[in-house]
Scaffold this motif. Structure first.
Motif, PDB file in Angstrom:
ATOM      1  N   THR A  57      -0.042 -11.726  17.662  1.00 16.56           N
ATOM      2  CA  THR A  57       1.226 -12.420  17.449  1.00 16.56           C
ATOM      3  C   THR A  57       0.991 -13.888  17.114  1.00 16.56           C
ATOM      4  OG1 THR A  57       1.411 -12.879  19.812  1.00 16.56           O
ATOM      5  CG2 THR A  57       2.427 -10.849  19.008  1.00 16.56           C
ATOM      6  N   GLY A  58       2.061 -14.587  16.735  1.00 14.97           N
ATOM      7  CA  GLY A  58       1.950 -15.947  16.196  1.00 14.97           C
ATOM      8  C   GLY A  58       1.176 -16.929  17.062  1.00 14.97           C
ATOM      9  N   ASP A  59       1.499 -16.997  18.359  1.00 15.84           N
ATOM     10  CA  ASP A  59       0.849 -17.969  19.231  1.00 15.84           C
ATOM     11  C   ASP A  59      -0.650 -17.709  19.378  1.00 15.84           C
ATOM     12  OD1 ASP A  59       3.229 -19.234  19.641  1.00 15.84           O
ATOM     13  OD2 ASP A  59       3.650 -18.270  21.569  1.00 15.84           O
ATOM     14  N   GLU A  60      -1.057 -16.467  19.200  1.00 19.87           N
ATOM     15  CA  GLU A  60      -2.455 -16.096  19.388  1.00 19.87           C
ATOM     16  C   GLU A  60      -3.303 -16.259  18.128  1.00 19.87           C
ATOM     17  OE1 GLU A  60      -2.145 -12.365  22.374  1.00 19.87           O
ATOM     18  OE2 GLU A  60      -1.105 -12.137  20.451  1.00 19.87           O
ATOM     19  N   VAL A  61      -2.665 -16.547  17.005  1.00 22.06           N
ATOM     20  CA  VAL A  61      -3.370 -16.549  15.721  1.00 22.06           C
ATOM     21  C   VAL A  61      -4.541 -17.529  15.680  1.00 22.06           C
ATOM     22  CG1 VAL A  61      -3.111 -17.136  13.266  1.00 22.06           C
ATOM     23  CG2 VAL A  61      -1.484 -15.595  14.359  1.00 22.06           C
ATOM     24  N   PRO A  62      -4.390 -18.801  16.077  1.00 19.85           N
ATOM     25  CA  PRO A  62      -5.519 -19.725  15.955  1.00 19.85           C
ATOM     26  C   PRO A  62      -6.786 -19.241  16.665  1.00 19.85           C
ATOM     27  CG  PRO A  62      -3.500 -20.951  16.358  1.00 19.85           C
ATOM     28  CD  PRO A  62      -3.172 -19.500  16.557  1.00 19.85           C
ATOM     29  N   GLU A  63      -6.653 -18.783  17.910  1.00 23.35           N
ATOM     30  CA  GLU A  63      -7.833 -18.308  18.633  1.00 23.35           C
ATOM     31  C   GLU A  63      -8.380 -17.033  18.009  1.00 23.35           C
ATOM     32  OE1 GLU A  63      -7.068 -17.917  22.774  1.00 23.35           O
ATOM     33  OE2 GLU A  63      -6.772 -20.068  23.105  1.00 23.35           O
ATOM     34  N   ALA A  64      -7.500 -16.167  17.525  1.00 23.55           N
ATOM     35  CA  ALA A  64      -7.961 -14.928  16.896  1.00 23.55           C
ATOM     36  C   ALA A  64      -8.724 -15.220  15.602  1.00 23.55           C
ATOM     37  CB  ALA A  64      -6.771 -14.013  16.605  1.00 23.55           C
ATOM     38  N   LEU A  65      -8.255 -16.191  14.821  1.00 21.34           N
ATOM     39  CA  LEU A  65      -8.969 -16.559  13.596  1.00 21.34           C
ATOM     40  C   LEU A  65     -10.327 -17.168  13.916  1.00 21.34           C
ATOM     41  CD1 LEU A  65      -6.098 -18.044  11.411  1.00 21.34           C
ATOM     42  CD2 LEU A  65      -7.277 -15.869  11.077  1.00 21.34           C
ATOM     43  N   ASP A  66     -10.391 -17.948  14.971  1.00 20.28           N
ATOM     44  CA  ASP A  66     -11.672 -18.509  15.387  1.00 20.28           C
ATOM     45  C   ASP A  66     -12.656 -17.384  15.729  1.00 20.28           C
ATOM     46  OD1 ASP A  66     -13.353 -20.852  16.217  1.00 20.28           O
ATOM     47  OD2 ASP A  66     -13.197 -19.874  18.170  1.00 20.28           O
ATOM     48  N   ARG A  67     -12.190 -16.369  16.451  1.00 22.74           N
ATOM     49  CA  ARG A  67     -13.056 -15.230  16.770  1.00 22.74           C
ATOM     50  C   ARG A  67     -13.444 -14.471  15.501  1.00 22.74           C
ATOM     51  NH1 ARG A  67      -9.638 -15.013  21.480  1.00 22.74           N
ATOM     52  NH2 ARG A  67      -8.146 -13.645  20.435  1.00 22.74           N
ATOM     53  N   LEU A  68     -12.482 -14.312  14.584  1.00 25.84           N
ATOM     54  CA  LEU A  68     -12.771 -13.603  13.334  1.00 25.84           C
ATOM     55  C   LEU A  68     -13.885 -14.308  12.559  1.00 25.84           C
ATOM     56  CD1 LEU A  68     -10.129 -12.243  10.816  1.00 25.84           C
ATOM     57  CD2 LEU A  68     -12.171 -13.402  10.027  1.00 25.84           C
ATOM     58  N   LEU A  69     -13.784 -15.624  12.409  1.00 22.64           N
ATOM     59  CA  LEU A  69     -14.785 -16.362  11.635  1.00 22.64           C
ATOM     60  C   LEU A  69     -16.154 -16.309  12.305  1.00 22.64           C
ATOM     61  CD1 LEU A  69     -12.629 -19.427  10.554  1.00 22.64           C
ATOM     62  CD2 LEU A  69     -13.503 -17.610   9.068  1.00 22.64           C
ATOM     63  N   LYS A  70     -16.186 -16.345  13.632  1.00 23.18           N
ATOM     64  CA  LYS A  70     -17.476 -16.233  14.326  1.00 23.18           C
ATOM     65  C   LYS A  70     -18.083 -14.848  14.126  1.00 23.18           C
ATOM     66  CE  LYS A  70     -16.527 -19.750  17.835  1.00 23.18           C
ATOM     67  NZ  LYS A  70     -16.156 -20.023  19.250  1.00 23.18           N
ATOM     68  N   LEU A  71     -17.248 -13.819  14.183  1.00 28.02           N
ATOM     69  CA  LEU A  71     -17.743 -12.468  13.938  1.00 28.02           C
ATOM     70  C   LEU A  71     -18.203 -12.301  12.490  1.00 28.02           C
ATOM     71  CD1 LEU A  71     -15.099 -10.369  15.918  1.00 28.02           C
ATOM     72  CD2 LEU A  71     -17.571 -10.432  16.363  1.00 28.02           C
ATOM     73  N   HIS A  72     -17.487 -12.946  11.579  1.00 27.08           N
ATOM     74  CA  HIS A  72     -17.869 -12.873  10.166  1.00 27.08           C
ATOM     75  C   HIS A  72     -19.249 -13.475   9.936  1.00 27.08           C
ATOM     76  CE1 HIS A  72     -17.107 -12.590   5.847  1.00 27.08           C
ATOM     77  NE2 HIS A  72     -17.541 -13.830   5.730  1.00 27.08           N
ATOM     78  N   GLN A  73     -19.498 -14.638  10.535  1.00 26.70           N
ATOM     79  CA  GLN A  73     -20.814 -15.266  10.413  1.00 26.70           C
ATOM     80  C   GLN A  73     -21.890 -14.412  11.084  1.00 26.70           C
ATOM     81  OE1 GLN A  73     -21.003 -19.510  11.294  1.00 26.70           O
ATOM     82  NE2 GLN A  73     -18.807 -19.700  10.944  1.00 26.70           N
ATOM     83  N   LEU A  74     -21.571 -13.846  12.235  1.00 23.98           N
ATOM     84  CA  LEU A  74     -22.528 -13.005  12.937  1.00 23.98           C
ATOM     85  C   LEU A  74     -22.861 -11.756  12.126  1.00 23.98           C
ATOM     86  CD1 LEU A  74     -24.027 -12.713  15.680  1.00 23.98           C
ATOM     87  CD2 LEU A  74     -22.046 -11.414  16.495  1.00 23.98           C
ATOM     88  N   GLN A  75     -21.844 -11.197  11.513  1.00 25.17           N
ATOM     89  CA  GLN A  75     -22.011  -9.990  10.710  1.00 25.17           C
ATOM     90  C   GLN A  75     -22.940 -10.219   9.516  1.00 25.17           C
ATOM     91  OE1 GLN A  75     -18.212  -8.860   9.133  1.00 25.17           O
ATOM     92  NE2 GLN A  75     -19.081  -8.016   7.288  1.00 25.17           N
ATOM     93  N   TRP A  76     -22.836 -11.412   8.905  1.00 25.29           N
ATOM     94  CA  TRP A  76     -23.597 -11.696   7.688  1.00 25.29           C
ATOM     95  C   TRP A  76     -24.861 -12.519   7.955  1.00 25.29           C
ATOM     96  CZ3 TRP A  76     -22.864  -9.292   3.253  1.00 25.29           C
ATOM     97  CH2 TRP A  76     -21.628  -8.659   3.039  1.00 25.29           C
ATOM     98  N   ARG A  77     -25.179 -12.780   9.195  1.00 25.46           N
ATOM     99  CA  ARG A  77     -26.352 -13.600   9.499  1.00 25.46           C
ATOM    100  C   ARG A  77     -27.600 -12.987   8.866  1.00 25.46           C
ATOM    101  NH1 ARG A  77     -27.114 -14.836  15.642  1.00 25.46           N
ATOM    102  NH2 ARG A  77     -25.323 -16.188  15.175  1.00 25.46           N
ATOM    103  N   GLY A  78     -28.313 -13.833   8.105  1.00 25.65           N
ATOM    104  CA  GLY A  78     -29.534 -13.374   7.455  1.00 25.65           C
ATOM    105  C   GLY A  78     -29.302 -12.554   6.210  1.00 25.65           C
ATOM    106  N   ARG A  79     -28.025 -12.400   5.784  1.00 29.54           N
ATOM    107  CA  ARG A  79     -27.736 -11.561   4.619  1.00 29.54           C
ATOM    108  C   ARG A  79     -26.932 -12.304   3.563  1.00 29.54           C
ATOM    109  NH1 ARG A  79     -24.838  -6.526   5.408  1.00 29.54           N
ATOM    110  NH2 ARG A  79     -23.603  -7.490   7.069  1.00 29.54           N
TER     111      ARG A  79
END
Length: 371
Positions: A185-207
């Motif tokens: 939901t709206g109030d949770e978006v900033p923290e959720a996007l922060d987690r998404l970007l960290k997971l994205h970097q983790l997913q592509w690390r070394g690739r």
């Protein structure tokens, strides 16, 4: 013409109303996306947003443009490389809007070429292009892949039965693991996007992660843009949990006709457990997109192999160039350069030795090249 970012910000309510009256608009034309992009990526003095109003003062057309950098005078769209579809906005209820915007753009250009990238077929820009009275060029741009907005069972009918059975087995395995999804939901978006970007970097690390996706300005842009888009129904952030931990997150952008998976991140531990993340995201996206009454589930730009498994339709974006008669030579020069780059890229794809030879030229570095 709006040249001031604060005034552009104050256009939010009018822009959003016009966006709602332009049936071809994609989420990338929302005010939240464009204004946030400008705050992160814009250049001082370059903003050129062209506005058209009717006799009552209502906004009936808008073209979000800027002066491009470089030696030639060029107006190009806001949104840059991180925007998959660009377009102008035209009020569906105002038949004269396209012709009026074409005339306004001709005055606004003032000796510059208007170069509009990544225009989706059926976009409002095509109507302005048809009304243009000066020199113009239509060039191919990026390839996109699209699926019909139907539930997962409908997508499985598009692929061979043996492959469909294997996909069903993968989905049963995900369900057995207990992976569940939750729309943020709206109030949770900033923290959720922060987690998404960290997971994205983790997913592509070394690739070879896309460098811009790791930048602070990209993170700031997403945080500013996406929360109001979620609140208006123009975006959806979903988190996938396993044993209470967020193991994947997805950002999907949505308009009344189209939804597109824009960015996701997944914990590499899912690969170790043989979880097909792309299929997991597609099942969720297909369910939500079809439930919303949309026509198209877009995989956005790129023809990666994992997208091809679903036998999508290939749709090519367009690059539309406009100029006055006095600046026609600039248009032909820019169009010719674009044709040359496209031809060179085709040669490299079809003849690998050409790429190897270019890489050996003085001043070239591996992976280098022009934009």
């Amino acid at each position: 013409m709006c040249r001031d970012e604060e005034r552009f910000g104050r256009l939010a309510a009018e822009w959003t109303a016009l966006y709602g009256r332009c049936s071809s608009a994609t989420p990338f034309q929302s005010h939240s996306w464009l204004h946030s992009w400008w705050l992160s990526y814009g250049r001082d003095g370059a903003l050129r947003v062209v506005l058209v109003r009717d006799g009552s003062g209502a906004l009936v057309a808008a073209a979000p443009l800027m002066r491009a950098g470089g030696p030639l005078p060029v107006l190009t769209q806001l949104g840059g490389a991180i925007t998959d579809f660009t377009d102008v906005l035209l009020d569906d209820e105002c038949p004269e809007a396209a012709a009026a915007l074409a005339r306004a753009l001709a005055r606004a250009a003032q000796g510059a070429v208007i170069d509009l990238r990544e225009v989706r077929p059926g976009a409002a820009t095509e109507r302005v292009f048809a009304q243009w009275r000066g020199p113009r060029r239509r060039l191919p741009d990026s390839l996109c892949l699209e699926l019909p907005a139907v539930p997962m069972e409908g997508l499985l009918e598009r692929i061979p039965s043996g492959k469909a059975q294997r996909v069903r087995a993968k989905l049963r395995k995900m369900d057995a693991l207990g992976i569940d999804s939750r729309i943020v939901t709206g109030d949770e978006v900033p923290e959720a996007l922060d987690r998404l970007l960290k997971l994205h970097q983790l997913q592509w690390r070394g690739r070879g992660v896309t460098a811009e996706h790791t930048s602070s300005r990209f993170a700031q842009h997403l945080t500013r843009a996406v929360r109001p888009m979620v609140e208006r129904g123009d975006a959806m952030v979903t988190e996938f949990r396993l044993a209470g931990d967020v193991v994947a997150a997805d950002l999907t952008l949505m308009s009344p006709r189209l939804a597109g998976g824009y960015l996701y991140g997944a914990d590499p531990a899912l690969r170790a457990r043989k979880v097909d993340v792309a299929t997991m995201l597609l099942r969720h996206g297909a369910r939500e997109t079809s439930a919303g009454g949309r026509d198209t589930l877009s995989m956005l730009r790129g023809t990666e192999s994992y997208k091809q498994h679903w036998r999508p339709e290939t749709v090519r974006n367009q690059r539309l160039m406009l100029a006055a008669r006095g600046t026609a030579p600039l248009l032909w020069l820019r169009a010719g350069a674009a044709d040359g780059r496209r031809w060179a890229a085709a040669q490299v794809r079809e003849r690998p030795w050409v790429g190897r030879a270019l890489a050996r030229l003085p001043g070239r570095t591996p992976g280098g090249g022009g934009g």
